[in-house]
Design a protein around this motif. Sequence first.
Motif, PDB file in Angstrom:
ATOM      1  N   ARG A   1      -5.386  16.146  -2.667  1.00 25.07           N
ATOM      2  CA  ARG A   1      -5.270  17.148  -3.722  1.00 25.07           C
ATOM      3  C   ARG A   1      -4.151  18.144  -3.377  1.00 25.07           C
ATOM      4  NH1 ARG A   1     -10.878  19.679  -4.760  1.00 25.07           N
ATOM      5  NH2 ARG A   1     -11.344  17.440  -4.796  1.00 25.07           N
ATOM      6  N   LEU A   2      -4.047  18.497  -2.101  1.00 33.66           N
ATOM      7  CA  LEU A   2      -2.993  19.408  -1.659  1.00 33.66           C
ATOM      8  C   LEU A   2      -1.606  18.799  -1.838  1.00 33.66           C
ATOM      9  CD1 LEU A   2      -1.899  21.932  -0.132  1.00 33.66           C
ATOM     10  CD2 LEU A   2      -2.315  20.672   2.001  1.00 33.66           C
ATOM     11  N   ILE A   3      -1.418  17.554  -1.350  1.00 37.34           N
ATOM     12  CA  ILE A   3      -0.069  16.986  -1.421  1.00 37.34           C
ATOM     13  C   ILE A   3       0.313  16.664  -2.865  1.00 37.34           C
ATOM     14  CG2 ILE A   3      -0.256  16.091   0.936  1.00 37.34           C
ATOM     15  CD1 ILE A   3      -0.419  13.267  -0.241  1.00 37.34           C
ATOM     16  N   GLN A   4      -0.688  16.370  -3.703  1.00 36.26           N
ATOM     17  CA  GLN A   4      -0.380  16.137  -5.113  1.00 36.26           C
ATOM     18  C   GLN A   4       0.105  17.439  -5.758  1.00 36.26           C
ATOM     19  OE1 GLN A   4      -1.595  16.911  -8.334  1.00 36.26           O
ATOM     20  NE2 GLN A   4      -0.330  15.329  -9.284  1.00 36.26           N
ATOM     21  N   PHE A   5      -0.513  18.550  -5.408  1.00 30.77           N
ATOM     22  CA  PHE A   5      -0.099  19.854  -5.926  1.00 30.77           C
ATOM     23  C   PHE A   5       1.306  20.208  -5.452  1.00 30.77           C
ATOM     24  CE2 PHE A   5       0.307  24.448  -5.620  1.00 30.77           C
ATOM     25  CZ  PHE A   5      -0.188  24.900  -6.836  1.00 30.77           C
ATOM     26  N   LEU A   6       1.568  19.963  -4.174  1.00 30.94           N
ATOM     27  CA  LEU A   6       2.863  20.336  -3.589  1.00 30.94           C
ATOM     28  C   LEU A   6       4.004  19.443  -4.054  1.00 30.94           C
ATOM     29  CD1 LEU A   6       1.668  21.057   0.059  1.00 30.94           C
ATOM     30  CD2 LEU A   6       2.364  22.751  -1.658  1.00 30.94           C
TER      31      LEU A   6
ATOM     32  N   ARG B   1       0.840  -1.198   0.000  1.00 28.08           N
ATOM     33  CA  ARG B   1       0.000   0.000   0.000  1.00 28.08           C
ATOM     34  C   ARG B   1       0.874   1.246   0.000  1.00 28.08           C
ATOM     35  NH1 ARG B   1      -5.255  -0.851   1.614  1.00 28.08           N
ATOM     36  NH2 ARG B   1      -5.594   0.974   0.286  1.00 28.08           N
ATOM     37  N   LEU B   2       0.447   2.255  -0.731  1.00 22.47           N
ATOM     38  CA  LEU B   2       1.186   3.510  -0.826  1.00 22.47           C
ATOM     39  C   LEU B   2       0.663   4.492   0.214  1.00 22.47           C
ATOM     40  CD1 LEU B   2       3.270   5.252  -2.401  1.00 22.47           C
ATOM     41  CD2 LEU B   2       1.377   5.983  -3.869  1.00 22.47           C
ATOM     42  N   TYR B   3       1.593   5.139   0.957  1.00 21.65           N
ATOM     43  CA  TYR B   3       1.186   6.012   2.053  1.00 21.65           C
ATOM     44  C   TYR B   3       1.714   7.438   1.948  1.00 21.65           C
ATOM     45  CZ  TYR B   3      -0.746   2.000   4.507  1.00 21.65           C
ATOM     46  OH  TYR B   3      -1.505   0.915   4.855  1.00 21.65           O
ATOM     47  N   GLY B   4       2.346   7.811   0.852  1.00 17.83           N
ATOM     48  CA  GLY B   4       2.830   9.178   0.740  1.00 17.83           C
ATOM     49  C   GLY B   4       3.312   9.496  -0.655  1.00 17.83           C
ATOM     50  N   LEU B   5       3.461  10.778  -0.932  1.00 12.71           N
ATOM     51  CA  LEU B   5       4.024  11.240  -2.193  1.00 12.71           C
ATOM     52  C   LEU B   5       5.380  11.869  -1.894  1.00 12.71           C
ATOM     53  CD1 LEU B   5       0.969  12.889  -4.011  1.00 12.71           C
ATOM     54  CD2 LEU B   5       1.853  10.549  -4.221  1.00 12.71           C
ATOM     55  N   PRO B   6       6.462  11.306  -2.429  1.00 11.97           N
ATOM     56  CA  PRO B   6       7.801  11.844  -2.155  1.00 11.97           C
ATOM     57  C   PRO B   6       7.950  13.256  -2.702  1.00 11.97           C
ATOM     58  CG  PRO B   6       7.914   9.619  -3.072  1.00 11.97           C
ATOM     59  CD  PRO B   6       6.501  10.092  -3.251  1.00 11.97           C
TER      60      PRO B   6
ATOM     61  N   HIS C   1      11.939  12.827   2.053  1.00 11.94           N
ATOM     62  CA  HIS C   1      10.706  13.148   2.764  1.00 11.94           C
ATOM     63  C   HIS C   1       9.513  12.989   1.838  1.00 11.94           C
ATOM     64  CE1 HIS C   1      13.937  15.372   4.833  1.00 11.94           C
ATOM     65  NE2 HIS C   1      13.258  15.070   5.927  1.00 11.94           N
ATOM     66  N   SER C   2       8.375  12.721   2.443  1.00 13.88           N
ATOM     67  CA  SER C   2       7.135  12.584   1.688  1.00 13.88           C
ATOM     68  C   SER C   2       6.019  13.334   2.398  1.00 13.88           C
ATOM     69  CB  SER C   2       6.761  11.102   1.544  1.00 13.88           C
ATOM     70  OG  SER C   2       7.721  10.408   0.780  1.00 13.88           O
ATOM     71  N   LEU C   3       5.018  13.696   1.638  1.00 18.41           N
ATOM     72  CA  LEU C   3       3.832  14.328   2.199  1.00 18.41           C
ATOM     73  C   LEU C   3       2.763  13.255   2.347  1.00 18.41           C
ATOM     74  CD1 LEU C   3       3.745  17.683   0.181  1.00 18.41           C
ATOM     75  CD2 LEU C   3       5.092  17.059   2.216  1.00 18.41           C
ATOM     76  N   VAL C   4       2.146  13.188   3.517  1.00 19.90           N
ATOM     77  CA  VAL C   4       1.226  12.094   3.843  1.00 19.90           C
ATOM     78  C   VAL C   4      -0.112  12.638   4.332  1.00 19.90           C
ATOM     79  CG1 VAL C   4       3.129  10.526   4.407  1.00 19.90           C
ATOM     80  CG2 VAL C   4       2.102  11.922   6.210  1.00 19.90           C
ATOM     81  N   VAL C   5      -1.113  11.763   4.307  1.00 17.69           N
ATOM     82  CA  VAL C   5      -2.479  12.116   4.712  1.00 17.69           C
ATOM     83  C   VAL C   5      -2.822  11.390   6.005  1.00 17.69           C
ATOM     84  CG1 VAL C   5      -4.915  12.093   4.051  1.00 17.69           C
ATOM     85  CG2 VAL C   5      -3.146  12.422   2.294  1.00 17.69           C
ATOM     86  N   SER C   6      -3.349  12.121   6.972  1.00 17.67           N
ATOM     87  CA  SER C   6      -3.738  11.529   8.250  1.00 17.67           C
ATOM     88  C   SER C   6      -4.932  10.595   8.076  1.00 17.67           C
ATOM     89  CB  SER C   6      -4.105  12.629   9.248  1.00 17.67           C
ATOM     90  OG  SER C   6      -4.793  12.089  10.371  1.00 17.67           O
ATOM     91  N   LYS C   7      -4.876   9.464   8.756  1.00 14.84           N
ATOM     92  CA  LYS C   7      -5.998   8.523   8.759  1.00 14.84           C
ATOM     93  C   LYS C   7      -7.247   9.167   9.360  1.00 14.84           C
ATOM     94  CE  LYS C   7      -7.622   4.224   8.395  1.00 14.84           C
ATOM     95  NZ  LYS C   7      -7.715   3.485   7.122  1.00 14.84           N
TER      96      LYS C   7
END
Length: 412
Positions: free
Chosen positions: A314-319, A132-137, A298-304
């Motif tokens: 959408r935010l972390i994909q933009f960043l 499972r993927l948990y972040g965008l580097p 580092h990666s940007l992640v979404v809280s459960k």
Amino acid sequence: MFKHSLFIFSIIALFTTSACSRTETAQPVTLTFVSTYDGKESDLFKSRVKDFEQEHPNIKVNVVDVAFGSASNYVKTAMLGDQTLDGFRSDNSWVPEFVELGLLQPIDSMISSDDAADFNPAALESVKIKGRLYGLPTVVEAPALLYNKRILKESGFEAPPKTMDELMAVAKKVTGKGRYGIYVSDDSYFALPYIWAFGGDTITDDRKVHLVSAESVNGLAYMLQLRLNGVTQPYPDFTDSYAKMMNDFKSGKSAMIVNGPWAVSDLLSGSEFQDPGNLGIAAVPAGPGGQGSPAGGHSLVVSKYSKHPKETYRLIQFLTNAQSQARQVKEARTLPSRLSVYQNSSLASDPIVQGFKEVLNSARPRPRIPEGSLMFGDFTANVGQMLQKKITPSEAADNIEAAWRILLKLDR
């Protein structure tokens, strides 16, 4: 007549429902995002957040600045304490623990296949846990062999060493007259390329410990052999180790070091690298067992626990999109995690960016286990003892493996 009225009522109801749905999705949303950036990176991050808000006027972002050293505990305390937190910037080594604690939202169902294919494979794998993927580097890092082109050329070498045998030969040739070949650090993060070069390993994702294998011990023994051959730093211990390594390389006292892209800005301030073209960047040489450097970053992640996971994604994909990363490279001198950014016209001829791109081709994820960020304490201590010739490579490996088995709660 009744049927006609029912039809009109149904149409009205349908439009009313649609209007309500549009109104509902258009409701203003405020996201809370924890940032661990500082300096230029912090300024850039907040600038891009403003750009995001302009593109998405119904999404506002509340940025909470937290020092990197305390961010892991801050995030765990906040989420487990039911505080509002939608996403954050995570060191990749923290991700396995956060996943085990059930704090992260998997995002593999949100990312498109084309978008996923644009990320450096090692960077993306670093934040994949059990498929499972948990972040965008947002940035990727890996240690390289950094070398002084002038020194090597004056010693007869037009290119950097590509094998461990060549590394030993070059280090011997350039050593002398107040200069030494390569700084060998006691920091075990920089020991990983040596261990992997000889076919060894540390801890696998399924929690198997492999440091006492003959291949791993050979990697440690090679580091010690560099010291025994007198081609490394002349200091008896590792006091102020990192500063000495950097200062010696910047002043031309050493010809080679193993370090990452985070060091480049500092190196370019040194007398040897006033001409940035004198800084050589190559993959850490291969050995009989292969080649590799640990993929960090580092990666940007979404809280459960986010009430707005889609908006946070959408935010972390933009960043982490190509535009954001291209600006990061130019303004903060980081390495992009997206492959397409390396083709950017302003970066395609940048020798530092392109030099590290080659290093990343052999990057490998570190152990993706919850205890991964804790493995380097006993590792570094024993590597230091070995390099000071107080214990043998085999004894160092035994000590580290014993400590890791306790850390992982494994039966002996």
